[in-house]
Design a protein around this motif. Structure first.
Motif, PDB file in Angstrom:
ATOM      1  N   UNK A 311      28.428  21.412  49.214  1.00 27.13           N
ATOM      2  CA  UNK A 311      27.676  22.668  49.263  1.00 27.13           C
ATOM      3  C   UNK A 311      27.820  23.400  47.928  1.00 27.13           C
ATOM      4  N   UNK A 312      26.713  23.690  47.293  1.00 23.99           N
ATOM      5  CA  UNK A 312      26.754  24.307  45.970  1.00 23.99           C
ATOM      6  C   UNK A 312      26.470  25.800  46.057  1.00 23.99           C
ATOM      7  N   UNK A 313      27.115  26.531  45.168  1.00 24.52           N
ATOM      8  CA  UNK A 313      26.990  27.989  45.118  1.00 24.52           C
ATOM      9  C   UNK A 313      26.326  28.395  43.808  1.00 24.52           C
ATOM     10  N   UNK A 314      25.458  29.391  43.892  1.00 24.00           N
ATOM     11  CA  UNK A 314      24.774  29.928  42.726  1.00 24.00           C
ATOM     12  C   UNK A 314      25.342  31.311  42.436  1.00 24.00           C
ATOM     13  N   UNK A 315      25.630  31.591  41.176  1.00 20.95           N
ATOM     14  CA  UNK A 315      26.247  32.880  40.849  1.00 20.95           C
ATOM     15  C   UNK A 315      25.891  33.303  39.435  1.00 20.95           C
ATOM     16  N   UNK A 316      25.710  34.610  39.250  1.00 20.92           N
ATOM     17  CA  UNK A 316      25.496  35.189  37.925  1.00 20.92           C
ATOM     18  C   UNK A 316      26.851  35.600  37.364  1.00 20.92           C
ATOM     19  N   UNK A 317      27.222  35.024  36.230  1.00 19.95           N
ATOM     20  CA  UNK A 317      28.543  35.264  35.651  1.00 19.95           C
ATOM     21  C   UNK A 317      28.415  35.392  34.134  1.00 19.95           C
ATOM     22  N   UNK A 318      29.059  36.413  33.590  1.00 20.61           N
ATOM     23  CA  UNK A 318      29.155  36.583  32.142  1.00 20.61           C
ATOM     24  C   UNK A 318      30.435  35.912  31.646  1.00 20.61           C
ATOM     25  N   UNK A 319      30.304  35.078  30.617  1.00 21.37           N
ATOM     26  CA  UNK A 319      31.454  34.448  29.983  1.00 21.37           C
ATOM     27  C   UNK A 319      31.748  35.145  28.651  1.00 21.37           C
ATOM     28  N   UNK A 320      33.025  35.207  28.314  1.00 22.49           N
ATOM     29  CA  UNK A 320      33.458  35.869  27.085  1.00 22.49           C
ATOM     30  C   UNK A 320      34.539  35.043  26.404  1.00 22.49           C
ATOM     31  N   UNK A 321      34.455  34.934  25.089  1.00 24.27           N
ATOM     32  CA  UNK A 321      35.477  34.213  24.320  1.00 24.27           C
ATOM     33  C   UNK A 321      36.575  35.179  23.892  1.00 24.27           C
ATOM     34  N   UNK A 322      37.810  34.734  23.989  1.00 28.88           N
ATOM     35  CA  UNK A 322      38.933  35.583  23.594  1.00 28.88           C
ATOM     36  C   UNK A 322      38.903  35.885  22.098  1.00 28.88           C
ATOM     37  N   UNK A 323      38.226  35.052  21.304  1.00 30.51           N
ATOM     38  CA  UNK A 323      38.130  35.278  19.861  1.00 30.51           C
ATOM     39  C   UNK A 323      37.134  36.376  19.505  1.00 30.51           C
ATOM     40  N   UNK A 324      36.457  36.914  20.482  1.00 33.26           N
ATOM     41  CA  UNK A 324      35.443  37.927  20.225  1.00 33.26           C
ATOM     42  C   UNK A 324      36.078  39.203  19.680  1.00 33.26           C
ATOM     43  N   UNK A 325      35.636  39.631  18.511  1.00 26.56           N
ATOM     44  CA  UNK A 325      36.043  40.928  17.990  1.00 26.56           C
ATOM     45  C   UNK A 325      35.347  42.025  18.792  1.00 26.56           C
TER      46      UNK A 325
END
Length: 552
Positions: A311-325
């Motif tokens: 069973x697959x789930x659909x989701x809206x997710x923001x990803x962020x890199x730790x290197x981001x200033x």
């Protein structure tokens, strides 16, 4: 008699440079058959990435962004070119030194290849074959650089411009009556037992042209053969099942549609990419498996077909890199489709005491994820799709991890093939011994997209807008101030849940002059961003994003 060489310095350096190109071209062609990561330049680059101190890596990401890998590979190539030219320069007098130089080249390449986590017995073949081809090319070019001409009788030899030169006391001159000349080594002449050898520019340059063709053809064919055509074809053939749990509809007010403002959904082509892979792993879904093992009752191994049947789930997710200033570009929002990690892990039977998931990528990268975060009910996924299509190869095809609320270096393993259920006091992931925090919860951040930093505006009514995020906690407020005046509440766009970024905007009556604009956000738990600036290492940057603009 030992041959003395007088090939000009520029010619020796050119021969070395072209021979180095032949070595790399042939190595790349062979690597296309053995595996793209066995190309010695890539192996040396990977080793450089692994050995580079964390502050230097941070600088590279800040200075070059997503081009940091291209800069690294370019730097490796520049160094190799310089060394190859020096080898040719030395080899013009003693060619065996050139062969020794190529052998040392090969040792460095072989060491870089065999120390990779996924190295196999045949991975050294591209380096060995490339070095052999380069050494042969060097000797061949240096031989072409000289030509011998023998004329006359009784051992008389003729060199350049009709001058005759003798050896071991033999007479010289047109009629043979002149006094013997003293033996002088001329820049354009080489002698070897009665044969006059002269530097032949034309033969060298035609040989160089041939070497360039071989080097270029090897590189182009290697790139073509080692390209992602097979995997792209497999990706195009993936039929995505409908989600068992569909994402909530995106609210009509989620995108304020302001020019220059980051859209609510980041297109795949614009989604940031920061990882350690110099060569993007090409993983055929037909060969892919995911192994779950460690502190479990029943180790699990899933194929790609097995995963799609779950069973697959659909989701809206923001990803962020730790290197981001602060205010940086390494954040993006997408709609993901995948199997819930918690369900897969429960099927293996988690043992008490486990608190970490050590996931491994197809290229050997490891990532440590807090187990309690994955199991607390959020949409942590083994994702197979991004924005309605199979994952792009650059973003982890066929399967990657997506965990809301954690920086990517502790959660978002691309090309994931192995998950070991373990403990933080027993295992370390790739970045932890390099000075980064073992656990990486995302810090609340806000960013000004409009106007652009350093931009200029016309006086009058203007809009200030941007995005803010506090994944899995959600945002409660965004405030803006100009020239350190009063903080004003910005208008917030709608969002489908707490795991995405949120657009914001505010109207501003811009007056002529230079102005400083600042922004800060408050999350749904009531925590406001700290003004205190901190660099990305070891667990994420802090501070308020600030820009300066000119109003005419």
């Amino acid at each position: 008699m030992q041959r003395k060489t007088t090939v000009p310095a520029w010619a020796g350096a050119l021969a070395g440079l072209v021979s180095g190109g032949v070595a790399l071209g042939v190595a790349q062609l062979v690597a296309a058959l053995v595996g793209p990561t066995t190309f010695p330049v890539v192996a040396v680059g990977d080793a450089t990435v692994d050995l580079t101190p964390a502050p230097v890596k941070d600088f590279a990401i800040r200075a070059f962004g997503e081009n940091d890998k291209a800069v690294l590979v370019g730097g490796v190539l520049v160094v190799l070119a310089a060394v190859a030219a020096v080898i040719g320069l030395v080899a013009r007098r003693r060619v065996w030194i050139g062969y020794l130089g190529f052998a040392l080249f090969g040792v460095v390449g072989v060491l870089a290849v065999v120390t990779r986590p996924d190295a196999g017995a045949f991975d050294v073949v591209p380096t060995v074959v490339g070095v052999a081809a380069g050494a042969w090319a060097l000797g061949w070019l240096l031989r072409r650089a000289v030509a011998g001409e023998t004329t006359g009788v009784s051992g008389e030899t003729t060199g350049v411009s009709g001058e005759a030169t003798g050896v071991s006391g033999e007479a010289t001159g047109v009629s043979g009556g002149a006094e013997p000349e003293p033996e002088v080594e001329r820049p354009a002449v080489m002698r070897a037992g009665g044969e006059a050898l002269t530097f032949d520019r034309r033969r060298l340059l035609t040989g160089v042209a041939g070497g360039v063709v071989v080097a270029g053809a090897g590189a182009v064919l290697g790139q073509q053969l080692g390209s992602r055509r097979t995997v792209d074809a497999a990706r195009g053939g993936v039929t995505l099942p409908s989600p068992a749990v569909a994402a909530k509809p995106i609210p009509a007010g989620a995108d304020l549609r302001i020019g220059g403002l980051s859209p609510f959904i980041t297109p795949n082509k614009d989604f940031y990419r920061v990882d350690t892979a110099l060569v993007v792993p090409q993983v055929d879904p037909a060969d892919w498996t995911l192994r779950i093992h460690g502190l479990v009752d029943r180790p699990v191994e899933l194929t790609f077909a097995d995963l799609l049947k779950l069973p697959l789930t659909e989701a809206d997710v923001t990803l962020t890199c730790v290197s981001n200033e602060v205010g940086g570009p390494y954040a993006g929002n997408a709609r993901w489709l995948g199997a819930r990690m918690a369900d897969v892990l429960r099927s293996a039977g988690l043992r008490s005491g486990a608190d970490m998931l050590l996931s491994t990528s197809a290229d050997g990268f490891t990532c440590g994820t807090p187990l309690d975060v994955v199991m607390d009910g959020r949409d942590a996924l083994f994702a197979v799709a991004m924005n309605g299509e199979a994952l792009p190869v650059d973003h982890g095809f066929p399967v990657r991890q997506v965990v809301p609320g954690l920086y990517g270096y502790v959660s978002a393993t691309k090309w994931v093939v192995d998950v070991k259920v373990t403990r933080f006091d027993q295992d370390e992931a790739y970045w932890t011994p390099r000075g980064w925090s073992a656990k990486g919860p995302i810090k609340t951040q806000s960013r000004i997209d409009v106007p652009k930093p350093g931009g200029s505006l016309k006086a009058g009514s203007a809009t200030i807008a941007g995005v803010a995020w506090a994944q899995h906690t959600g945002l409660d407020a965004v405030e803006v101030r100009v020239d350190r005046g009063q903080w004003r509440q910005a208008k917030l766009a709608e969002v489908p849940g707490p795991d995405t970024w949120r657009q914001w905007s505010i109207d501003w009556a811009a007056t002529p002059g230079e102005h400083t604009i600042e922004v800060r956000a408050t999350d749904a738990a009531g925590r406001t961003q700290t003004e205190q600036p901190a660099p990305p290492a070891p667990d994420g940057a802090t501070g308020w994003h600030s820009i300066t603009v000119q109003v005419a």
